[in-house]
Design a protein around this motif. Structure first.
Motif, PDB file in Angstrom:
ATOM      1  N   GLY A 194       0.788  -1.220   0.000  1.00 21.53           N
ATOM      2  CA  GLY A 194       0.000   0.000   0.000  1.00 21.53           C
ATOM      3  C   GLY A 194       0.822   1.272   0.000  1.00 21.53           C
ATOM      4  O   GLY A 194       0.267   2.376  -0.032  1.00 21.53           O
ATOM      5  N   PHE A 195       2.142   1.144   0.029  1.00 20.84           N
ATOM      6  CA  PHE A 195       3.022   2.326   0.069  1.00 20.84           C
ATOM      7  C   PHE A 195       2.755   3.254  -1.119  1.00 20.84           C
ATOM      8  O   PHE A 195       2.818   4.479  -0.987  1.00 20.84           O
ATOM      9  CB  PHE A 195       4.490   1.887   0.079  1.00 20.84           C
ATOM     10  N   PHE A 196       2.459   2.681  -2.284  1.00 22.84           N
ATOM     11  CA  PHE A 196       2.288   3.477  -3.497  1.00 22.84           C
ATOM     12  C   PHE A 196       0.817   3.785  -3.806  1.00 22.84           C
ATOM     13  O   PHE A 196       0.511   4.291  -4.883  1.00 22.84           O
ATOM     14  CB  PHE A 196       2.925   2.758  -4.690  1.00 22.84           C
ATOM     15  N   ASP A 197      -0.067   3.490  -2.865  1.00 24.19           N
ATOM     16  CA  ASP A 197      -1.488   3.774  -3.088  1.00 24.19           C
ATOM     17  C   ASP A 197      -1.737   5.279  -3.076  1.00 24.19           C
ATOM     18  O   ASP A 197      -1.168   6.014  -2.263  1.00 24.19           O
ATOM     19  CB  ASP A 197      -2.345   3.117  -2.006  1.00 24.19           C
ATOM     20  N   ILE A 198      -2.608   5.734  -3.961  1.00 26.66           N
ATOM     21  CA  ILE A 198      -3.017   7.131  -4.004  1.00 26.66           C
ATOM     22  C   ILE A 198      -4.304   7.283  -3.210  1.00 26.66           C
ATOM     23  O   ILE A 198      -5.222   6.474  -3.332  1.00 26.66           O
ATOM     24  CB  ILE A 198      -3.234   7.591  -5.457  1.00 26.66           C
ATOM     25  N   SER A 199      -4.364   8.318  -2.404  1.00 27.87           N
ATOM     26  CA  SER A 199      -5.533   8.522  -1.562  1.00 27.87           C
ATOM     27  C   SER A 199      -6.812   8.606  -2.404  1.00 27.87           C
ATOM     28  O   SER A 199      -6.868   9.372  -3.381  1.00 27.87           O
ATOM     29  CB  SER A 199      -5.392   9.814  -0.749  1.00 27.87           C
ATOM     30  N   PRO A 200      -7.842   7.834  -2.041  1.00 26.70           N
ATOM     31  CA  PRO A 200      -9.110   7.893  -2.799  1.00 26.70           C
ATOM     32  C   PRO A 200      -9.825   9.235  -2.637  1.00 26.70           C
ATOM     33  O   PRO A 200     -10.765   9.532  -3.382  1.00 26.70           O
ATOM     34  CB  PRO A 200      -9.919   6.746  -2.171  1.00 26.70           C
ATOM     35  N   LYS A 201      -9.362  10.046  -1.692  1.00 24.95           N
ATOM     36  CA  LYS A 201      -9.965  11.367  -1.475  1.00 24.95           C
ATOM     37  C   LYS A 201      -9.523  12.387  -2.523  1.00 24.95           C
ATOM     38  O   LYS A 201     -10.150  13.439  -2.678  1.00 24.95           O
ATOM     39  CB  LYS A 201      -9.621  11.877  -0.074  1.00 24.95           C
ATOM     40  N   LEU A 202      -8.425  12.068  -3.221  1.00 25.73           N
ATOM     41  CA  LEU A 202      -7.911  13.007  -4.229  1.00 25.73           C
ATOM     42  C   LEU A 202      -8.571  12.752  -5.572  1.00 25.73           C
ATOM     43  O   LEU A 202      -8.545  11.639  -6.076  1.00 25.73           O
ATOM     44  CB  LEU A 202      -6.396  12.857  -4.364  1.00 25.73           C
ATOM     45  N   PRO A 203      -9.161  13.775  -6.181  1.00 25.37           N
ATOM     46  CA  PRO A 203      -9.756  13.603  -7.513  1.00 25.37           C
ATOM     47  C   PRO A 203      -8.676  13.331  -8.566  1.00 25.37           C
ATOM     48  O   PRO A 203      -7.570  13.869  -8.458  1.00 25.37           O
ATOM     49  CB  PRO A 203     -10.461  14.932  -7.771  1.00 25.37           C
ATOM     50  N   GLN A 204      -8.998  12.491  -9.534  1.00 26.06           N
ATOM     51  CA  GLN A 204      -8.050  12.166 -10.590  1.00 26.06           C
ATOM     52  C   GLN A 204      -8.575  12.641 -11.934  1.00 26.06           C
ATOM     53  O   GLN A 204      -9.738  12.412 -12.287  1.00 26.06           O
ATOM     54  CB  GLN A 204      -7.796  10.640 -10.635  1.00 26.06           C
ATOM     55  N   VAL A 205      -7.701  13.306 -12.692  1.00 31.15           N
ATOM     56  CA  VAL A 205      -8.070  13.883 -13.987  1.00 31.15           C
ATOM     57  C   VAL A 205      -7.033  13.462 -15.022  1.00 31.15           C
ATOM     58  O   VAL A 205      -5.832  13.515 -14.753  1.00 31.15           O
ATOM     59  CB  VAL A 205      -8.124  15.431 -13.914  1.00 31.15           C
ATOM     60  N   ARG A 206      -7.509  13.059 -16.178  1.00 31.21           N
ATOM     61  CA  ARG A 206      -6.583  12.672 -17.247  1.00 31.21           C
ATOM     62  C   ARG A 206      -5.832  13.898 -17.750  1.00 31.21           C
ATOM     63  O   ARG A 206      -6.438  14.940 -18.049  1.00 31.21           O
ATOM     64  CB  ARG A 206      -7.313  11.996 -18.406  1.00 31.21           C
ATOM     65  N   PHE A 207      -4.521  13.774 -17.840  1.00 28.79           N
ATOM     66  CA  PHE A 207      -3.664  14.886 -18.288  1.00 28.79           C
ATOM     67  C   PHE A 207      -3.817  15.076 -19.795  1.00 28.79           C
ATOM     68  O   PHE A 207      -3.753  14.122 -20.552  1.00 28.79           O
ATOM     69  CB  PHE A 207      -2.210  14.586 -17.938  1.00 28.79           C
ATOM     70  N   LYS A 208      -4.016  16.323 -20.217  1.00 35.21           N
ATOM     71  CA  LYS A 208      -4.179  16.612 -21.646  1.00 35.21           C
ATOM     72  C   LYS A 208      -3.015  17.443 -22.151  1.00 35.21           C
ATOM     73  O   LYS A 208      -2.444  18.225 -21.439  1.00 35.21           O
ATOM     74  CB  LYS A 208      -5.494  17.362 -21.881  1.00 35.21           C
TER      75      LYS A 208
END
Length: 208
Positions: A194-208
């Motif tokens: 789990g060290f590399f898990d990203i917090s589910p609280k952070l919104p994720q957006v595809r980079f354009k």
């Protein structure tokens, strides 16, 4: 007795497999020279940072810098995505690591090219249409190339397939800048699940 021998064999095999590839933390120092008109060396250093902390385990890695740009980069081999985040922004951006804007046009391996942190390093020189990158690596810090075979972004899959080791020094030279990133410390650590898990609280957006 045979059952005990069999169990011992698999235990030792598992231990050797885990110890075959480097897992831990690397500290790098960055020195950059700008070739872009109107962008000074100091301004570019502020942007990318002069220090980097790099963690790696299996098919995951995370890079943390003190730069004002994207201060966090993380790769997840399970979905072949690169994640980026700025320090003062709560949004995580991602892109498909299976895509690359440029491909290697030539490469050369130079044996015993330099010594970094007391380790003799071979060098992999990679040429693209826009510049060159030289990776200096020691066989002591091996990587699992199979985990990164789809990681075309930044030429990482190509590098790992040829060198198979963590770079202790990287020199990038192109028309925009010259960068030298050199390891100052290497620590073998056991990184927890789990060290590399990203917090589910952070919104994720595809980079354009």
């Amino acid at each position: 007795m045979m059952r005990i021998v069999t169990i011992l064999f698999f235990c030792l095999a598992g231990h050797l497999a885990r110890g075959q590839y480097f897992e831990g933390k690397v500290m790098y120092r960055n020195i950059v020279t700008s070739k872009t008109p109107g962008l000074s060396d100091s301004a570019l250093t502020v942007l990318i940072g002069n220090e980097e902390i790099y963690y790696i385990k299996g098919g995951f890695y995370e890079s943390l810098t003190n730069g004002a740009g994207f201060s966090m980069q993380l790769y997840d081999h399970r979905n072949n995505r690169m994640y980026f985040k700025k320090q003062d922004v709560d949004t995580v951006y991602w892109l498909d690591a299976g895509k690359s804007s440029e491909k290697p046009v030539n490469y050369e391996i130079r044996e015993d090219a330099e010594v970094v942190l007391g380790k003799r390093c071979d060098a992999l020189l990679v040429e693209t249409e826009t510049g060159t990158t030289v990776f200096y690596y020691s066989p002591r810090y091996k990587l699992d190339a199979a985990m990164f075979q789809k990681h075309l972004y930044g030429g990482w899959a190509f590098y790992v397939s040829k060198a198979g080791c963590l770079p202790l020094k990287t020199v990038i030279d192109n028309e925009k800048f010259h960068l030298e990133s050199t390891a100052t410390e290497v620590l073998e650590l056991e990184l927890k699940p789990g060290f590399f898990d990203i917090s589910p609280k952070l919104p994720q957006v595809r980079f354009k």
